[in-house]
Design a protein around this motif. Structure first.
Motif, PDB file in Angstrom:
ATOM      1  N   THR A   9      22.410 110.950  44.513  1.00 54.01           N
ATOM      2  CA  THR A   9      21.368 110.661  45.513  1.00 54.01           C
ATOM      3  C   THR A   9      20.129 111.539  45.279  1.00 54.01           C
ATOM      4  OG1 THR A   9      22.273 112.238  47.084  1.00 54.01           O
ATOM      5  CG2 THR A   9      23.062 109.969  47.266  1.00 54.01           C
ATOM      6  N   ILE A  33      29.318 109.532  50.772  1.00 51.89           N
ATOM      7  CA  ILE A  33      28.547 109.097  51.945  1.00 51.89           C
ATOM      8  C   ILE A  33      28.694 107.594  52.183  1.00 51.89           C
ATOM      9  CG2 ILE A  33      26.892 110.995  52.078  1.00 51.89           C
ATOM     10  CD1 ILE A  33      24.882 109.283  50.531  1.00 51.89           C
ATOM     11  N   ASN A  38      30.323 111.769  55.554  1.00 54.34           N
ATOM     12  CA  ASN A  38      29.363 112.648  56.244  1.00 54.34           C
ATOM     13  C   ASN A  38      29.294 112.361  57.746  1.00 54.34           C
ATOM     14  OD1 ASN A  38      28.109 110.120  55.418  1.00 54.34           O
ATOM     15  ND2 ASN A  38      26.200 110.935  56.212  1.00 54.34           N
ATOM     16  N   LEU A  39      30.040 111.345  58.188  1.00 49.46           N
ATOM     17  CA  LEU A  39      30.021 111.013  59.624  1.00 49.46           C
ATOM     18  C   LEU A  39      31.142 111.730  60.381  1.00 49.46           C
ATOM     19  CD1 LEU A  39      29.418 107.141  59.289  1.00 49.46           C
ATOM     20  CD2 LEU A  39      27.711 108.969  59.431  1.00 49.46           C
ATOM     21  N   ASN A  49      21.668 118.085  60.013  1.00 45.98           N
ATOM     22  CA  ASN A  49      21.066 116.742  60.018  1.00 45.98           C
ATOM     23  C   ASN A  49      22.089 115.641  59.709  1.00 45.98           C
ATOM     24  OD1 ASN A  49      21.411 116.833  57.258  1.00 45.98           O
ATOM     25  ND2 ASN A  49      19.231 116.877  56.741  1.00 45.98           N
ATOM     26  N   HIS A  51      23.456 115.010  56.953  1.00 45.61           N
ATOM     27  CA  HIS A  51      23.240 114.442  55.619  1.00 45.61           C
ATOM     28  C   HIS A  51      23.601 115.436  54.519  1.00 45.61           C
ATOM     29  CE1 HIS A  51      19.959 111.639  57.460  1.00 45.61           C
ATOM     30  NE2 HIS A  51      21.158 111.119  57.571  1.00 45.61           N
ATOM     31  N   PRO A  53      22.034 116.892  50.849  1.00 46.11           N
ATOM     32  CA  PRO A  53      22.840 118.043  50.465  1.00 46.11           C
ATOM     33  C   PRO A  53      22.929 119.098  51.573  1.00 46.11           C
ATOM     34  CG  PRO A  53      20.630 118.277  49.574  1.00 46.11           C
ATOM     35  CD  PRO A  53      20.653 116.946  50.273  1.00 46.11           C
ATOM     36  N   ARG A 121      26.269 102.486  60.251  1.00 46.61           N
ATOM     37  CA  ARG A 121      25.773 103.634  61.016  1.00 46.61           C
ATOM     38  C   ARG A 121      24.339 103.502  61.510  1.00 46.61           C
ATOM     39  NH1 ARG A 121      26.773 107.097  55.653  1.00 46.61           N
ATOM     40  NH2 ARG A 121      28.333 105.470  55.582  1.00 46.61           N
TER      41      ARG A 121
HETATM   42  N1  LIG Z   1      15.381 115.108  54.558  1.00 47.10           N
HETATM   43  C1  LIG Z   1      16.721 115.254  54.063  1.00 47.10           C
HETATM   44  C2  LIG Z   1      17.289 113.856  53.802  1.00 47.10           C
HETATM   45  C3  LIG Z   1      18.759 113.900  53.413  1.00 47.10           C
HETATM   46  C4  LIG Z   1      19.287 112.499  53.152  1.00 47.10           C
HETATM   47  O1  LIG Z   1      18.664 111.491  53.529  1.00 47.10           O
HETATM   48  N2  LIG Z   1      20.453 112.440  52.521  1.00 47.10           N
HETATM   49  C5  LIG Z   1      21.064 111.164  52.223  1.00 47.10           C
HETATM   50  C6  LIG Z   1      21.410 111.115  50.742  1.00 47.10           C
HETATM   51  S1  LIG Z   1      19.902 111.290  49.767  1.00 47.10           S
HETATM   52  C7  LIG Z   1      22.342 111.013  53.055  1.00 47.10           C
HETATM   53  O2  LIG Z   1      23.040 111.985  53.299  1.00 47.10           O
HETATM   54  N3  LIG Z   1      22.647 109.775  53.493  1.00 47.10           N
HETATM   55  C8  LIG Z   1      23.830 109.495  54.249  1.00 47.10           C
HETATM   56  C9  LIG Z   1      23.555 108.790  55.554  1.00 47.10           C
HETATM   57  O3  LIG Z   1      22.392 108.410  55.796  1.00 47.10           O
HETATM   58  O4  LIG Z   1      24.495 108.631  56.336  1.00 47.10           O
HETATM   59  C10 LIG Z   1      16.730 116.126  52.799  1.00 47.10           C
HETATM   60  O5  LIG Z   1      15.667 116.280  52.173  1.00 47.10           O
HETATM   61  O6  LIG Z   1      17.775 116.681  52.444  1.00 47.10           O
END
Ligand SMILES: N[C@@H](CCC(=O)N[C@@H](CS)C(=O)NCC(=O)O)C(=O)O
Length: 200
Positions: A9, A33, A38-39, A49, A51, A53, A121
């Protein structure tokens, strides 16, 4: 320290490339994910957040947000990738945010809303996906113009802004978002960045 990541990702790639540039090895824990790992309540407790990383420190504290992780790594082990002089720092921050808000975010929104991969989600809105895809296409000529006047995004020196733009283009390739036109300056820059040891 340990990084919780989903390797391909873009935000995890951003952190991996930054660590490689900093010459730091950090153990990784893969999180699926797509399957919603991650949930889980455990992951939500770890990641503010929700998410990847996430950088988990040895005392259990965790830092999420890819750029915050890069900042932390840079504070431990200064790389200069956030800029050296005040002007360079301002430019690096400016281009990082431009690429993030005008490139990465539309790319994510287009992919998520058009593919529906995260429909378990979030509510997917096809029209928003289409609009985001157009905004991404409209951003690329701006990137092309900037790279026509500057060796790297923020000037003569490689920076975290370039890592962010690289992650955007790698994501576009991965999800098969082809470019509507050819962009010679982007290609010139891409070959330059690809030759860096951290990117090989
Ligand atoms: N602003 C955050 C965004 C993190 C993000 O969007 N991560 C995505 C992968 S790139 C994720 O975890 N997606 C899983 C989901 O939306 O449930 C960052 O820069 O780390």
């Amino acid at each position: 320290m340990k990084i919780h990541q989903t390797a391909p990702t873009p935000n995890c790639l951003r952190v991996s490339l930054f660590l490689a540039e900093a010459g730091m090895e950090v153990p990784r824990q893969e999180v699926n994910i797509r399957d919603g790992e991650n949930l889980s309540p455990e992951f939500r407790r770890l990641s503010a957040n929700g998410h990847v990383p996430v950088l988990e420190l040895d005392d259990g504290e965790a830092i999420c947000e890819s750029l915050a992780i890069c900042r932390y790594v840079d504070a431990l082990n200064p790389t200069g990738l956030f800029g050296r002089s005040p002007l360079e720092q301002g430019r690096v921050e400016m281009w990082t945010r431009i690429v993030e808000f005008q490139g990465l975010v539309p790319a994510f929104q287009a992919f998520r809303n058009l593919s529906g991969v995260y429909a378990d989600r979030e509510r997917c809105v096809e029209a928003w996906g289409e609009e985001s895809r157009k905004r991404l296409d409209e951003f690329l000529p701006r990137l092309e113009a900037r790279l026509g006047e500057s060796v790297y995004l923020a000037g003569d020196r490689f920076s975290v802004a370039d890592i962010t733009a690289w992650s955007l283009l790698a994501f576009m390739e991965r999800v098969k978002f082809s470019m509507a036109h050819s962009y010679p300056n982007i290609e010139r820059w891409r070959a330059l960045v690809a030759a860096r040891p951290a990117f090989r």
